[in-house]
Design a protein around this motif. Structure first.
Motif, PDB file in Angstrom:
ATOM      1  N   HIS B 176      -3.411  13.818  -5.092  1.00  0.00           N
ATOM      2  CA  HIS B 176      -4.087  13.219  -3.957  1.00  0.00           C
ATOM      3  C   HIS B 176      -3.689  11.765  -3.761  1.00  0.00           C
ATOM      4  O   HIS B 176      -3.514  11.025  -4.712  1.00  0.00           O
ATOM      5  CB  HIS B 176      -5.601  13.303  -4.175  1.00  0.00           C
ATOM      6  N   ALA B 177      -3.537  11.381  -2.508  1.00  0.00           N
ATOM      7  CA  ALA B 177      -3.268   9.981  -2.200  1.00  0.00           C
ATOM      8  C   ALA B 177      -4.047   9.610  -0.952  1.00  0.00           C
ATOM      9  O   ALA B 177      -4.309  10.459  -0.100  1.00  0.00           O
ATOM     10  CB  ALA B 177      -1.781   9.766  -1.962  1.00  0.00           C
ATOM     11  N   ILE B 178      -4.423   8.359  -0.850  1.00  0.00           N
ATOM     12  CA  ILE B 178      -5.224   7.940   0.288  1.00  0.00           C
ATOM     13  C   ILE B 178      -4.759   6.556   0.748  1.00  0.00           C
ATOM     14  O   ILE B 178      -4.534   5.670  -0.071  1.00  0.00           O
ATOM     15  CB  ILE B 178      -6.731   7.941  -0.093  1.00  0.00           C
ATOM     16  N   PRO B 179      -4.560   6.395   2.066  1.00  0.00           N
ATOM     17  CA  PRO B 179      -4.151   5.092   2.571  1.00  0.00           C
ATOM     18  C   PRO B 179      -5.295   4.090   2.488  1.00  0.00           C
ATOM     19  O   PRO B 179      -6.410   4.398   2.906  1.00  0.00           O
ATOM     20  CB  PRO B 179      -3.760   5.367   4.022  1.00  0.00           C
ATOM     21  N   VAL B 180      -5.013   2.931   1.932  1.00  0.00           N
ATOM     22  CA  VAL B 180      -6.079   1.950   1.712  1.00  0.00           C
ATOM     23  C   VAL B 180      -5.632   0.576   2.180  1.00  0.00           C
ATOM     24  O   VAL B 180      -4.467   0.375   2.549  1.00  0.00           O
ATOM     25  CB  VAL B 180      -6.440   1.858   0.217  1.00  0.00           C
ATOM     26  N   GLN B 181      -6.531  -0.352   2.195  1.00  0.00           N
ATOM     27  CA  GLN B 181      -6.148  -1.736   2.353  1.00  0.00           C
ATOM     28  C   GLN B 181      -7.037  -2.622   1.492  1.00  0.00           C
ATOM     29  O   GLN B 181      -8.145  -2.238   1.133  1.00  0.00           O
ATOM     30  CB  GLN B 181      -6.173  -2.172   3.811  1.00  0.00           C
ATOM     31  N   GLY B 186      -6.453  -7.456   4.051  1.00  0.00           N
ATOM     32  CA  GLY B 186      -5.948  -6.403   4.920  1.00  0.00           C
ATOM     33  C   GLY B 186      -4.605  -5.826   4.519  1.00  0.00           C
ATOM     34  O   GLY B 186      -4.018  -5.049   5.270  1.00  0.00           O
ATOM     35  N   LEU B 187      -4.138  -6.175   3.350  1.00  0.00           N
ATOM     36  CA  LEU B 187      -2.862  -5.638   2.875  1.00  0.00           C
ATOM     37  C   LEU B 187      -2.976  -4.120   2.702  1.00  0.00           C
ATOM     38  O   LEU B 187      -3.893  -3.633   2.064  1.00  0.00           O
ATOM     39  CB  LEU B 187      -2.520  -6.279   1.522  1.00  0.00           C
ATOM     40  N   ARG B 188      -2.026  -3.398   3.295  1.00  0.00           N
ATOM     41  CA  ARG B 188      -2.127  -1.940   3.243  1.00  0.00           C
ATOM     42  C   ARG B 188      -1.325  -1.364   2.085  1.00  0.00           C
ATOM     43  O   ARG B 188      -0.288  -1.915   1.699  1.00  0.00           O
ATOM     44  CB  ARG B 188      -1.631  -1.336   4.551  1.00  0.00           C
ATOM     45  N   ALA B 189      -1.817  -0.274   1.555  1.00  0.00           N
ATOM     46  CA  ALA B 189      -1.117   0.390   0.451  1.00  0.00           C
ATOM     47  C   ALA B 189      -1.576   1.829   0.400  1.00  0.00           C
ATOM     48  O   ALA B 189      -2.398   2.259   1.218  1.00  0.00           O
ATOM     49  CB  ALA B 189      -1.430  -0.310  -0.869  1.00  0.00           C
ATOM     50  N   ILE B 190      -1.029   2.555  -0.545  1.00  0.00           N
ATOM     51  CA  ILE B 190      -1.472   3.939  -0.743  1.00  0.00           C
ATOM     52  C   ILE B 190      -1.973   4.073  -2.166  1.00  0.00           C
ATOM     53  O   ILE B 190      -1.295   3.686  -3.115  1.00  0.00           O
ATOM     54  CB  ILE B 190      -0.327   4.924  -0.474  1.00  0.00           C
ATOM     55  N   ALA B 191      -3.182   4.577  -2.303  1.00  0.00           N
ATOM     56  CA  ALA B 191      -3.756   4.751  -3.632  1.00  0.00           C
ATOM     57  C   ALA B 191      -3.661   6.220  -4.012  1.00  0.00           C
ATOM     58  O   ALA B 191      -4.162   7.078  -3.307  1.00  0.00           O
ATOM     59  CB  ALA B 191      -5.212   4.304  -3.641  1.00  0.00           C
ATOM     60  N   PRO B 206       4.802  -4.619  -3.232  1.00  0.00           N
ATOM     61  CA  PRO B 206       5.812  -5.530  -3.772  1.00  0.00           C
ATOM     62  C   PRO B 206       5.231  -6.430  -4.861  1.00  0.00           C
ATOM     63  O   PRO B 206       4.029  -6.707  -4.881  1.00  0.00           O
ATOM     64  CB  PRO B 206       6.227  -6.362  -2.567  1.00  0.00           C
ATOM     65  N   ASN B 207       6.111  -6.882  -5.732  1.00  0.00           N
ATOM     66  CA  ASN B 207       5.688  -7.712  -6.855  1.00  0.00           C
ATOM     67  C   ASN B 207       4.973  -8.980  -6.431  1.00  0.00           C
ATOM     68  O   ASN B 207       4.089  -9.470  -7.115  1.00  0.00           O
ATOM     69  CB  ASN B 207       6.914  -8.092  -7.681  1.00  0.00           C
ATOM     70  N   ASN B 208       5.407  -9.529  -5.288  1.00  0.00           N
ATOM     71  CA  ASN B 208       4.860 -10.816  -4.889  1.00  0.00           C
ATOM     72  C   ASN B 208       3.688 -10.689  -3.922  1.00  0.00           C
ATOM     73  O   ASN B 208       3.261 -11.652  -3.320  1.00  0.00           O
ATOM     74  CB  ASN B 208       5.958 -11.673  -4.255  1.00  0.00           C
ATOM     75  N   ALA B 209       3.183  -9.453  -3.746  1.00  0.00           N
ATOM     76  CA  ALA B 209       2.095  -9.264  -2.786  1.00  0.00           C
ATOM     77  C   ALA B 209       0.829  -9.965  -3.281  1.00  0.00           C
ATOM     78  O   ALA B 209       0.630 -10.153  -4.474  1.00  0.00           O
ATOM     79  CB  ALA B 209       1.827  -7.777  -2.598  1.00  0.00           C
ATOM     80  N   ASP B 210       0.009 -10.325  -2.321  1.00  0.00           N
ATOM     81  CA  ASP B 210      -1.204 -11.065  -2.645  1.00  0.00           C
ATOM     82  C   ASP B 210      -2.320 -10.110  -3.034  1.00  0.00           C
ATOM     83  O   ASP B 210      -3.160  -9.749  -2.220  1.00  0.00           O
ATOM     84  CB  ASP B 210      -1.599 -11.907  -1.423  1.00  0.00           C
ATOM     85  N   VAL B 211      -2.287  -9.718  -4.291  1.00  0.00           N
ATOM     86  CA  VAL B 211      -3.339  -8.849  -4.804  1.00  0.00           C
ATOM     87  C   VAL B 211      -3.861  -9.497  -6.074  1.00  0.00           C
ATOM     88  O   VAL B 211      -3.083  -9.996  -6.882  1.00  0.00           O
ATOM     89  CB  VAL B 211      -2.793  -7.445  -5.145  1.00  0.00           C
ATOM     90  N   ALA B 212      -5.150  -9.519  -6.227  1.00  0.00           N
ATOM     91  CA  ALA B 212      -5.715 -10.119  -7.431  1.00  0.00           C
ATOM     92  C   ALA B 212      -6.709  -9.161  -8.058  1.00  0.00           C
ATOM     93  O   ALA B 212      -7.293  -8.314  -7.366  1.00  0.00           O
ATOM     94  CB  ALA B 212      -6.407 -11.436  -7.076  1.00  0.00           C
ATOM     95  N   ASP B 215     -10.180  -7.501  -6.507  1.00  0.00           N
ATOM     96  CA  ASP B 215     -10.142  -7.241  -5.076  1.00  0.00           C
ATOM     97  C   ASP B 215     -10.749  -5.878  -4.762  1.00  0.00           C
ATOM     98  O   ASP B 215     -10.486  -4.902  -5.458  1.00  0.00           O
ATOM     99  CB  ASP B 215      -8.689  -7.242  -4.577  1.00  0.00           C
ATOM    100  N   LEU B 216     -11.518  -5.841  -3.697  1.00  0.00           N
ATOM    101  CA  LEU B 216     -12.085  -4.562  -3.268  1.00  0.00           C
ATOM    102  C   LEU B 216     -11.048  -3.818  -2.423  1.00  0.00           C
ATOM    103  O   LEU B 216     -10.439  -4.397  -1.530  1.00  0.00           O
ATOM    104  CB  LEU B 216     -13.353  -4.798  -2.449  1.00  0.00           C
ATOM    105  N   VAL B 217     -10.860  -2.556  -2.750  1.00  0.00           N
ATOM    106  CA  VAL B 217      -9.921  -1.726  -2.004  1.00  0.00           C
ATOM    107  C   VAL B 217     -10.726  -0.765  -1.141  1.00  0.00           C
ATOM    108  O   VAL B 217     -11.581  -0.055  -1.650  1.00  0.00           O
ATOM    109  CB  VAL B 217      -9.022  -0.940  -2.981  1.00  0.00           C
ATOM    110  N   VAL B 218     -10.481  -0.769   0.160  1.00  0.00           N
ATOM    111  CA  VAL B 218     -11.216   0.127   1.049  1.00  0.00           C
ATOM    112  C   VAL B 218     -10.245   1.054   1.773  1.00  0.00           C
ATOM    113  O   VAL B 218      -9.054   0.769   1.855  1.00  0.00           O
ATOM    114  CB  VAL B 218     -12.042  -0.655   2.103  1.00  0.00           C
TER     115      VAL B 218
END
Lengths: 161, 321
Positions: B176-181, B186-191, B206-212, B215-218
C-alpha cells in the motif's frame, strides 16, 4: 439422504468450522508462523478416514473457501487441498495401518508439500516475499497429528456409530 | 451419479487445471470479486465467532467498570467535549473563511465527509498481509477503495466488499502507498508501508528536502481516494546519506494501525470537478460521487442486487454521460 449420511456430514462440517476458526484466530506475531495448518490437517484426516466421502472435489471447494477467508488468490488453497485429498485417497490404506509416529511423518510430508506450494505461489505471484519460516507450520502440524487424529476419530465414531 | 465414476486421478487433474485457470484470472483481473463476495457470506459467521470472545471480554469489562472509574471517565469526557466544542466553533469560522478564499481563487475543492463506525472482526496476522476485516459491507454502503480512519488518523482503505463484512488493507501493508504532504510546508511525497505496523516510509524525497523530525504528514488527496488533510503520521527519523539520491524517511502512523478495535468508515463528499481515471483494478471512481447512497449503488457487486434498482440505472446513465 439417510440419517447416517446427515450425521457424518454434520461431523465433517463441525470439524471444518473448528478448523477454519483456529486458522483465523489472531496470534502474536512471534508464534504466528508456528500455527499448524488446521484446515489442511482436517481435510487430510477425513480423506484418510472416509475416502469414499471426502473426495478431491470437496477438498477443492473447501480450499476455495479458505482462499476467500485468507484473501489468497482463488484456487491457491484449493489446489493444495485437492493435492492433500488426492494423496490421502491414494495412500489411505497404508497410512491407516502405520504406527502413530510414522503416520505423523507421512502427514508432515504431505502438509509440507502443501505449504511449499502455498509459499511458491505467494512468492511468485504475491507482491511481497514471504519468509521461509512459513514452512515451520509443517512441524507443528506433524506434532499435532496424533492428538487431532484421536479427537477426530472420536467424533467420527460418534457420528457413524 | 456417474455410470463410470471418474478416478481420483482424473478429478485431481481437473482440479489442478481449474485451479491454475482461477489463479491466473484472479491474479490478472478482478472478475472474480463478486464470486468472492458471495462466498464470503459463508465465512462471515466464522469471522464473527472469532471476534466474539474479545467482544464478550470487552462487554464484561464494561460491566465491571466501577462507579468511581465511570465518573472519572465522564469528567474527562466532559472536559474534552468542552475543549473540542470551543475548537469546533473556531473551525466553523475557519471553514467559512476558507470557503471564501477558495471562491476567490476559483477553486472548488470543497471537502466534507460522512463517517460511520465499524467494529474490527479479525486481523489478518500473516506478516506480509496487513489487513483487517470489519463488520460492515455493501449493505451499509461500504464501497471499494473507501478510506478508513480512526480517531487519530488514516488506517487504510477497503479492498474487498462483502454483503456484511469488508476487508481493509492497512496503510502499513507493504503493498500500500498513499500520496501525502508535509503539513508544515506542503511538500508532497508518497508514503508506503513496510515490514512493521510501526512505520511507513516516504519515498523519493530528495536528500536536501525540507523535512524535519516531528513534522506532521497528512494525506494530500491527489489520489482522489483519500480525503485531503487527514493525518497519516509523524516523521520520526530522517536518514540522509549523501551517496544516495533520496533520503530515507520514516513516519510513525498517527492512527492505531493494527491495534484498533473500532474504525471509522469515511464517505468523502468531495465536489472536485475532474474525474479520476478509472484505473483498472480496484477503482470505482467512488470518491467523486457525492452522496452515500450513490456510492453504494455504484459499487454494489453483481452478487448483491441493489435495493434501489431504478436509481441505479439512472446513476449509471449519468456515469456514462
Amino acid at each position: 439422504m439417510n440419517p447416517l449420511d446427515l450425521r457424518w456430514l454434520g461431523a465433517v462440517v463441525l470439524s471444518l468450522i473448528a478448523a477454519f476458526t483456529l486458522a483465523t484466530v489472531p496470534l502474536p506475531e512471534a508464534v504466528n508462523h508456528w500455527r499448524p495448518a488446521w484446515i489442511a490437517l482436517t481435510v487430510l484426516y477425513w480423506a484418510i478416514a472416509l475416502p469414499e466421502r471426502m473426495g478431491v472435489l470437496s477438498a477443492w471447494f473447501i480450499g476455495i473457501l479458505a482462499d476467500v477467508m485468507h484473501g489468497a488468490l482463488l484456487g491457491q488453497h484449493a489446489l493444495g487441498f485437492a493435492l492433500i485429498a488426492y494423496l490421502g485417497l491414494i495412500y489411505h490404506q497404508r497410512i491407516r495401518v502405520y504406527p502413530m509416529v510414522q503416520q505423523a511423518l507421512v502427514v508432515g510430508s504431505i502438509i509440507f508439500l502443501h505449504q511449499l506450494w502455498m509459499l511458491m505461489i505467494y512468492n511468485t505471484l504475491g507482491s511481497r516475499h514471504y519468509p521461509n519460516t512459513y514452512l515451520l507450520g509443517t512441524l507443528t502440524s506433524a506434532l499435532l497429528w496424533p492428538w487431532l487424529f484421536v479427537v477426530l476419530r472420536d467424533l467420527r465414531r460418534r457420528a457413524t456409530a | 451419479m456417474f455410470l463410470d465414476e471418474p478416478s481420483p486421478t482424473a478429478r485431481f487433474i481437473t482440479c489442478v487445471v481449474v485451479s491454475f485457470f482461477l489463479i491466473s484470472v484472479d491474479h490478472e483481473q478482478r472478475h472474480l470479486a463478486s464470486l468472492r463476495a458471495g462466498l464470503s457470506l459463508l465465512i462471515y459467521p466464522i469471522q464473527y465467532a472469532v471476534s466474539l470472545p474479545v467482544r464478550i471480554v470487552d462487554s464484561i469489562a464494561d460491566g465491571f467498570a466501577g462507579r468511581q472509574g465511570l465518573r472519572k471517565e465522564n469528567e474527562a469526557f466532559r472536559k474534552e467535549n468542552l475543549f473540542l466544542r470551543s475548537r469546533g466553533v473556531k473551525f466553523a469560522a475557519l471553514e467559512s473563511e476558507n470557503k471564501r478564499l477558495r471562491a476567490l481563487l476559483d477553486s472548488t475543492a470543497e471537502m466534507g465527509e460522512d463517517v460511520s463506525v465499524a467494529d474490527v472482526l479479525a486481523i489478518e496476522t500473516t506478516a506480509a498481509k496487513r489487513q483487517i476485516v470489519i463488520n460492515k459491507g455493501s449493505l451499509q454502503h461500504v464501497y471499494l477503495g473507501q478510506p478508513v480512519a480512526d480517531a487519530h488518523g488514516l488506517v487504510g482503505q477497503v479492498v474487498e466488499v462483502g454483503r456484511f463484512a469488508s476487508t481493509v488493507i492497512l496503510i502499513t501493508d507493504a503493498r500500500h502507498a498513499i500520496p501525502v504532504q508535509i503539513n508544515r510546508n506542503g511538500l508532497r511525497a508518497i508514503a508506503s508501508g513496510g515490514d512493521t505496523d510501526e512505520a511507513l516510509s516516504l519515498n523519493f524525497v530528495p536528500n536536501n528536502a525540507d523535512v524535519a523530525a516531528g513534522d506532521l504528514v497528512v494525506s494530500s488527496g491527489l489520489d482522489h481516494r483519500f480525503p485531503a488533510g487527514f493525518p497519516v503520521g509523524k516523521v520520526t527519523n530522517i536518514d540522509s546519506d549523501a551517496s544516495e539520491p533520496f533520503a530515507r524517511i520514516r513516519v510513525e502512523p498517527s492512527a492505531h494501525v493494527g491495534r484498533a478495535r473500532e474504525v471509522l468508515l469515511v464517505w468523502p463528499r468531495a465536489k472536485s470537478q475532474e474525474i479520476p481515471p478509472a484505473g483498472g483494478a480496484t477503482t470505482t471512481a467512488a470518491p467523486v460521487l457525492s452522496t452515500r447512497p450513490k456510492a453504494a449503488v455504484e459499487i454494489a457487486p453483481p452478487a448483491a442486487p441493489t435495493d434501489v434498482g431504478g436509481a441505479a440505472a439512472e446513476e449509471e446513465q449519468e456515469e456514462q454521460n
